[in-house]
Write a protein that holds these residues in place. Structure first.
Motif, PDB file in Angstrom:
ATOM      1  N   VAL A 180       0.839  -1.188   0.000  1.00  0.00           N
ATOM      2  CA  VAL A 180       0.000   0.000   0.000  1.00  0.00           C
ATOM      3  C   VAL A 180       0.881   1.248   0.000  1.00  0.00           C
ATOM      4  CG1 VAL A 180      -1.816   1.269   1.228  1.00  0.00           C
ATOM      5  CG2 VAL A 180      -1.758  -1.232   1.329  1.00  0.00           C
ATOM      6  N   TYR A 181       0.452   2.271  -0.772  1.00  0.00           N
ATOM      7  CA  TYR A 181       1.173   3.537  -0.816  1.00  0.00           C
ATOM      8  C   TYR A 181       0.226   4.684  -0.469  1.00  0.00           C
ATOM      9  CZ  TYR A 181       4.749   0.793  -3.048  1.00  0.00           C
ATOM     10  OH  TYR A 181       5.694  -0.168  -3.294  1.00  0.00           O
ATOM     11  N   LEU A 182       0.747   5.633   0.299  1.00  0.00           N
ATOM     12  CA  LEU A 182      -0.017   6.805   0.707  1.00  0.00           C
ATOM     13  C   LEU A 182       0.708   8.076   0.282  1.00  0.00           C
ATOM     14  CD1 LEU A 182      -1.069   5.882   4.374  1.00  0.00           C
ATOM     15  CD2 LEU A 182      -2.348   5.492   2.251  1.00  0.00           C
ATOM     16  N   ASP A 183      -0.063   9.082  -0.057  1.00  0.00           N
ATOM     17  CA  ASP A 183       0.490  10.384  -0.387  1.00  0.00           C
ATOM     18  C   ASP A 183       1.072  11.037   0.868  1.00  0.00           C
ATOM     19  OD1 ASP A 183       0.514  12.676  -2.521  1.00  0.00           O
ATOM     20  OD2 ASP A 183      -0.275  13.605  -0.706  1.00  0.00           O
ATOM     21  N   TYR A 184       2.044  11.954   0.668  1.00  0.00           N
ATOM     22  CA  TYR A 184       2.629  12.711   1.774  1.00  0.00           C
ATOM     23  C   TYR A 184       1.576  13.388   2.647  1.00  0.00           C
ATOM     24  CZ  TYR A 184       7.544  12.895   0.102  1.00  0.00           C
ATOM     25  OH  TYR A 184       8.826  12.612  -0.251  1.00  0.00           O
ATOM     26  N   GLN A 185       0.503  13.869   2.002  1.00  0.00           N
ATOM     27  CA  GLN A 185      -0.440  14.752   2.673  1.00  0.00           C
ATOM     28  C   GLN A 185      -1.732  14.055   3.108  1.00  0.00           C
ATOM     29  OE1 GLN A 185       0.670  17.648   3.426  1.00  0.00           O
ATOM     30  NE2 GLN A 185       2.483  17.636   2.103  1.00  0.00           N
ATOM     31  N   VAL A 186      -1.757  12.732   3.157  1.00  0.00           N
ATOM     32  CA  VAL A 186      -2.993  12.051   3.540  1.00  0.00           C
ATOM     33  C   VAL A 186      -3.404  12.418   4.959  1.00  0.00           C
ATOM     34  CG1 VAL A 186      -2.654  10.100   1.995  1.00  0.00           C
ATOM     35  CG2 VAL A 186      -1.748   9.996   4.332  1.00  0.00           C
ATOM     36  N   ASP A 187      -4.694  12.325   5.232  1.00  0.00           N
ATOM     37  CA  ASP A 187      -5.180  12.664   6.563  1.00  0.00           C
ATOM     38  C   ASP A 187      -5.045  11.472   7.503  1.00  0.00           C
ATOM     39  OD1 ASP A 187      -7.293  10.944   5.924  1.00  0.00           O
ATOM     40  OD2 ASP A 187      -8.670  12.576   5.467  1.00  0.00           O
ATOM     41  N   THR A 188      -5.310  11.734   8.762  1.00  0.00           N
ATOM     42  CA  THR A 188      -5.170  10.692   9.785  1.00  0.00           C
ATOM     43  C   THR A 188      -6.104   9.523   9.515  1.00  0.00           C
ATOM     44  OG1 THR A 188      -4.495  12.337  11.410  1.00  0.00           O
ATOM     45  CG2 THR A 188      -5.318  10.247  12.261  1.00  0.00           C
ATOM     46  N   GLY A 189      -7.267   9.808   8.952  1.00  0.00           N
ATOM     47  CA  GLY A 189      -8.211   8.739   8.657  1.00  0.00           C
ATOM     48  C   GLY A 189      -7.644   7.708   7.701  1.00  0.00           C
ATOM     49  N   ALA A 190      -6.883   8.162   6.714  1.00  0.00           N
ATOM     50  CA  ALA A 190      -6.282   7.224   5.763  1.00  0.00           C
ATOM     51  C   ALA A 190      -5.263   6.321   6.452  1.00  0.00           C
ATOM     52  CB  ALA A 190      -5.625   7.995   4.620  1.00  0.00           C
ATOM     53  N   VAL A 191      -4.507   6.877   7.387  1.00  0.00           N
ATOM     54  CA  VAL A 191      -3.534   6.056   8.113  1.00  0.00           C
ATOM     55  C   VAL A 191      -4.258   5.073   9.033  1.00  0.00           C
ATOM     56  CG1 VAL A 191      -1.499   6.087   9.598  1.00  0.00           C
ATOM     57  CG2 VAL A 191      -1.878   7.961   7.989  1.00  0.00           C
ATOM     58  N   SER A 192      -5.347   5.505   9.651  1.00  0.00           N
ATOM     59  CA  SER A 192      -6.150   4.592  10.482  1.00  0.00           C
ATOM     60  C   SER A 192      -6.671   3.427   9.666  1.00  0.00           C
ATOM     61  CB  SER A 192      -7.319   5.346  11.115  1.00  0.00           C
ATOM     62  OG  SER A 192      -6.876   6.330  12.016  1.00  0.00           O
ATOM     63  N   ARG A 193      -7.153   3.717   8.471  1.00  0.00           N
ATOM     64  CA  ARG A 193      -7.655   2.639   7.608  1.00  0.00           C
ATOM     65  C   ARG A 193      -6.526   1.700   7.191  1.00  0.00           C
ATOM     66  NH1 ARG A 193     -10.703   7.099   5.963  1.00  0.00           N
ATOM     67  NH2 ARG A 193      -9.335   7.591   4.200  1.00  0.00           N
TER      68      ARG A 193
END
Length: 402
Positions: free
Chosen positions: A199-212
């Motif tokens: 899985v890859y996340l953008d630099y600016q993702v919100d906390t909700g995306a990290v929780s998921r």
């Protein structure tokens, strides 16, 4: 050039500002002017500030000892704000407007890739002390950070031998995480392991995306999570990991980048039990490291963290000074040739450059975070290892335990 562009203010007042040189001790002769291009603001400010302070300490030590060939090193330090576009613009400014040919700088591969065309076009020399994904060579770069055969292989070997066969790969969405995860996937699968997700996340993702993300890790039930998330999302992963019920003793996060500074920012109590593979930890029990830590604390106080980023930047400046002493000139080709003739016994051990690829011989180590935010050394190589940035030959045998 404003006061914030050089080393004339005290970083203990504001960690984003530059440190002071010793102008009253400058001997006769024009100074050696060099560029310093590390961010003290933006998403990678914590790690890059550690690069910056290591650079400051080394330059001050060299100048206090009389400089190089009786001439002081004069740094021009700029803050790219963790923005690759700014890295490129400021590299052009240093090379063209300031007439500087040697730059110590860049943390991420995105930053390095941004400045590389400017460096090569103007025949400058970049000293790059970050670990990275490998598979690059430029005649205008001295790579003093770890290549994948000096951190990723050791981490994979160590954890596979612990019986951790199921790996979940998470990273930021740019070249370093994707290439590092490609290497780790290949190594794990070739040695009987399984990848449960990537899985890859953008630099600016919100906390909700990290929780998921954490919830998806829980559902996949891996034995270990290999994280190449950087910046705020990387720190949030470690914080939410514990808060959402994951146990590092059972399913640790393993990283190449999670160092003492970011552990302090997250909170050591939330990071205890996780692994990092690096050439240096501030807890190393050697006389050389004790001297380095004492000098750093005397200069900057007890609050600033010391990490692989601090040490890497510090050691490469000293290596540069030794090469400059040989050449007596900042000519790029002569400096590169001299850099492969000298070595520096730094806090992490011997630093020397390989003549085949301009990367550093380094001694890999694996640390596990303890409750005070430092690392227990879980494994270390018996000696320095030749860099193999193109992974032309590798295997896990004899890496960690045989």
């Amino acid at each position: 050039m404003t006061p914030a562009d050089d080393f004339r203010s005290d970083p203990r007042q504001d960690p984003r500002r530059d440190a002071s040189t010793l102008p009253d001790t400058t001997p006769a002769g024009d100074p050696w002017r060099v560029g310093v291009l590390f961010s003290r603001s933006g998403v990678t400010a914590i790690s890059e500030s550690e690069h910056f302070y290591g650079t400051v300490l080394a330059i001050e030590e060299i100048n206090r000892a009389g400089g190089v060939l009786g001439r002081q090193i004069e740094p021009v330090a700029l803050d790219p704000g963790s923005d690759p576009t700014e890295y490129r613009r400021l590299a052009d400014q240093l090379l063209q407007d300031e007439g500087i040919s040697v730059i110590f700088g860049c943390h991420t591969s995105a930053g390095r890739k941004a400045v590389l065309p400017a460096i090569e076009r103007r025949n400058g020399l970049l000293w790059y002390c970050s670990l990275y994904e490998g598979f690059e060579f430029s005649p205008n770069v001295i790579y003093t950070g770890a290549a994948p055969n000096q951190n990723s292989l050791q981490l994979a070997s160590f954890l596979l031998r612990e019986g951790r066969k199921r790996w979940h790969l998470v990273g930021s969405d740019y070249i370093y995480p994707r290439e590092s995860n490609r290497i780790m996937r290949d190594v794990v699968e070739q040695h009987g392991g399984e990848i449960t997700g990537e899985v890859y996340l953008d630099y600016q993702v919100d906390t909700g995306a990290v929780s998921r993300l954490v919830e998806s890790i829980k559902a996949a039930k891996p034995d270990v999570v290999f994280s190449t998330l950087v910046g705020r999302p990387g720190r949030e992963l470690y914080r939410l990991y514990r808060e959402l019920g994951m146990d590092p003793q059972q399913t640790p996060i393993a990283s190449l980048t999670m160092a003492e500074g970011e552990i302090k920012a997250v909170g050591p109590e939330l990071c205890t039990g996780h692994f990092t593979s690096a050439k240096y930890f501030a807890s190393l029990d050697t006389p050389g490291n004790a001297r380095f830590v004492a000098a750093f604390r005397e200069r900057f106080g007890a609050d600033l963290p010391i990490s692989q980023y601090t040490e890497g930047a510090y050691s490469q400046v000293h290596l540069f000074a030794r090469a400059l002493e040989v050449t007596g000139t900042l000519d790029t080709q002569k400096l590169v040739a001299a850099a492969m003739q000298v070595s520096f016994e730094g806090p992490s051990g011997e630093l020397r450059i390989d003549s085949d690829n301009q990367h550093a011989w380094l001694r890999p180590r694996i640390g596990r975070v303890r409750a005070d935010g430092q690392f227990d050394i879980a494994w270390e190589a018996a000696s320095v290892i030749k860099p193999d940035p193109y992974m032309t030959m590798y295997g896990l045998a004899d890496i960690a335990g045989d």
